[in-house]
Design an enzyme around this catalytic site. Structure first.
Site, PDB file in Angstrom:
ATOM      1  CG  HIS A 290      51.416  51.140  35.126  1.00 20.52           C
ATOM      2  ND1 HIS A 290      52.065  49.971  35.465  1.00 20.52           N
ATOM      3  CD2 HIS A 290      52.302  51.849  34.396  1.00 20.52           C
ATOM      4  CE1 HIS A 290      53.283  49.975  34.956  1.00 20.52           C
ATOM      5  NE2 HIS A 290      53.448  51.107  34.299  1.00 20.52           N
ATOM      6  CD1 TRP A 438      45.469  48.705  43.718  1.00 19.90           C
ATOM      7  CD2 TRP A 438      45.144  47.189  42.101  1.00 19.90           C
ATOM      8  NE1 TRP A 438      44.106  48.529  43.579  1.00 19.90           N
ATOM      9  CE2 TRP A 438      43.882  47.603  42.592  1.00 19.90           C
ATOM     10  CE3 TRP A 438      45.186  46.229  41.085  1.00 19.90           C
ATOM     11  CZ2 TRP A 438      42.693  47.105  42.101  1.00 19.90           C
ATOM     12  CZ3 TRP A 438      43.993  45.728  40.588  1.00 19.90           C
ATOM     13  CH2 TRP A 438      42.772  46.167  41.086  1.00 19.90           C
ATOM     14  CG  HIS A 439      51.493  48.249  38.685  1.00 19.62           C
ATOM     15  ND1 HIS A 439      51.298  48.051  37.322  1.00 19.62           N
ATOM     16  CD2 HIS A 439      51.141  47.089  39.286  1.00 19.62           C
ATOM     17  CE1 HIS A 439      50.835  46.826  37.125  1.00 19.62           C
ATOM     18  NE2 HIS A 439      50.725  46.230  38.299  1.00 19.62           N
ATOM     19  CD  GLN A 440      49.944  51.724  44.740  1.00 22.61           C
ATOM     20  OE1 GLN A 440      50.462  50.627  44.590  1.00 22.61           O
ATOM     21  NE2 GLN A 440      48.700  51.878  45.160  1.00 22.61           N
TER      22      GLN A 440
END
Length: 503
Positions: A290, A438-440
């Site tokens: 995101h 930080w939603h890898q």
């Protein structure tokens, strides 16, 4: 078990519930018993610390050459020990899409809803249709939320966005809405997935936890995974697995470990002189995250953050014809500029609308930098490479400004600081403001096609006794923060393993 994050913690606990099953949980980071972890308000101090892998993406031509920080949690609890503690289940359409891509209804919304009810200990307004109250995961709305969070709810209602008691009930079966965030905070302390699942069982004789231990590669006998090579206290050792090896090391480290072990695209492995075990071209591909564009308002008077400092969330559509929300908004009760938008002037006291794309079209990749396990991989995040994302980003920032400048905020703010007094937002502001949520995820996705890496049971295609259970196996990033979906991945993996192995 490799990795004690949001998925790995779940699997370790569920397997260790059987006293005849011996579980080794390996974690590269340290213990979680630190104030920076346990104090909900201290989460920003973990970024860039030893509890962060400290990854940085390559310069991105679609962001005018900017290199974004790609922080990932390192330590017991993984991301759930350093994040903003938001509990977001994902939209109904996400889970039904996963079921379609895997051919397994067990990944569908109806089945996943049953798991959520089973694992939650919900402390908000009773909602037996959607919420459970006896599970290990303590979930609650913010206690005594800041007035600024209430202002966001009122501003959204004023422009026609519906308000819900929670973002994790019927709201995630709809076109979107606004609500106070659900968070993993219990009695004023962080309630990570490690704390929820593993900590109460850490003294069991059949569960061994190794911290500050790095996994270097997977060991094989032919196509059968037999164990892992680790580095601990400067010594390189080999550990044999009796039943199977599970990777739960995250969307950056998991493809790295696969490639170092001979699983990946043939040309990529040849480039580094790594013997090919199986050609899996999808390893490291399909990287998603995101992307957010922060808009900041200055307070009239200082207002200290409450709880985690992020207490309200909103999902909405950039276009009315979409089947689900594609925009994600998390309110942050302090200024959060990018390194470039900070040049516009950051107020000493203010709040930020962390306004982002819930369904980005851009895709990146993770590649090896070398065959040395100690070297960080190459991360080509490739954010904003798809023109559709720029179109959605403009709608996103426009809505953020409409909300933040609504009369509901008038008692608390005196001006819009970023982007500031300008009528139109150009592409340059979007590129300058872009940062990661930080939603890898997505780099070892599950599916049935040639670019998938694991099947519906999370087993690696063509390999025996090796499973992947973390955000890397998601075909696409979920609508919302990813720690709750990673908990589902852990629950499903553990259930599948217990059935397959009779444990």
């Amino acid at each position: 078990m490799c990795g004690a994050g949001s998925s790995g913690s779940v699997i370790a606990r569920r397997l260790a519930e059987n006293p005849d099953c011996h579980v080794l949980l390996i974690e590269a980071g340290a213990n979680d018993d630190e104030e920076a972890v346990m104090d909900p308000a201290a989460w920003p101090t973990n970024l860039g610390s030893r509890r962060d892998w400290g990854f940085t993406a390559e310069p991105n031509p679609h962001l005018d050459g900017r290199s974004l920080s790609m922080s990932m949690g390192k330590g017991l609890g993984g991301g759930s020990s350093v994040n903003v503690m938001v509990w977001a289940r994902g939209h109904r359409s996400d889970w039904d899409y996963f079921a379609e891509k895997t051919g397994d209804a067990g990944w569908g919304h109806h089945a996943v809803l049953d798991i959520y009810r089973r694992i939650e200990n919900w402390r908000g307004v009773p909602d037996p249709q959607y919420r459970g109250t006896s599970g290990p995961v303590w979930v609650q709305p913010p206690k005594d939320p800041s007035p600024i969070a209430g202002a966001l709810l009122n501003a959204a209602e004023a422009i026609g966005i519906p308000k819900f008691d929670s973002p994790n009930g019927s709201m995630m079966e709809s076109a979107g809405g606004v609500a106070y965030s659900d968070m993993l905070v219990r009695e004023g302390r962080r309630h990570s997935l490690y704390r929820a699942y593993v900590h109460p069982w850490a003294d069991r004789p059949n569960l061994t936890i190794l911290t500050e231990t790095s996994v270097r590669r997977i060991l094989f006998d032919g196509i059968r995974a037999t164990g892992v090579e680790i580095e601990r206290s400067g010594e390189i050792l080999q550990i044999t697995a009796g039943t199977e090896v599970v990777l739960s090391t995250g969307a950056i480290n998991t493809p790295k470990l696969l490639m170092l072990s001979g699983l990946g695209d043939r040309s990529e492995l040849e480039r580094h002189g790594i013997p090919l075990l199986r050609h899996l071209p999808g390893v490291g591909q399909n990287l998603q995250d995101h992307v957010s564009f922060g808009c900041t308002w200055e307070y009239r008077e200082p207002m200290p953050p409450q709880n985690s400092g992020s207490e309200a969330t909103l999902y909405w559509k950039s276009r009315s014809d979409l089947d689900a929300p594609d925009l994600l908004f998390c309110q942050v009760e302090f200024p959060v500029p990018s390194e470039r938008t900070a040049l516009l002037g950051v107020p000493m006291h203010g709040w930020t609308m962390f306004a982002g794309l819930a369904r980005p079209h851009s895709r990146g990749q993770v590649k090896l930098r070398s065959a040395d396990p100690a070297e960080a991989p190459i991360i080509e995040a490739n954010m904003m490479s798809d023109p559709r994302d720029m179109e959605a980003a403009h709608a996103c920032v426009k809505l953020a400004r409409e909300l933040g400048n609504n009369a509901a905020f008038a008692p608390y703010v005196c001006r819009e600081a970023i982007p500031g007094d300008r009528r139109n937002i150009d592409d340059r502001f979007i590129r300058d403001a872009a940062v990661t949520y930080w939603h890898q995820c997505g780099t070892a996705r599950m599916g049935l096609d040639d670019m998938s890496v694991v099947d519906a049971s999370l087993a690696v295609h063509g390999i025996e006794r090796l499973r992947i259970a973390d955000g890397s196996c998601l075909p696409r990033v979920t609508t919302g923060n990813t720690q709750a979906p990673c908990t589902i991945i852990g629950e499903r993996a553990a259930e599948i393993m217990r059935i397959q192995h009779g444990i």
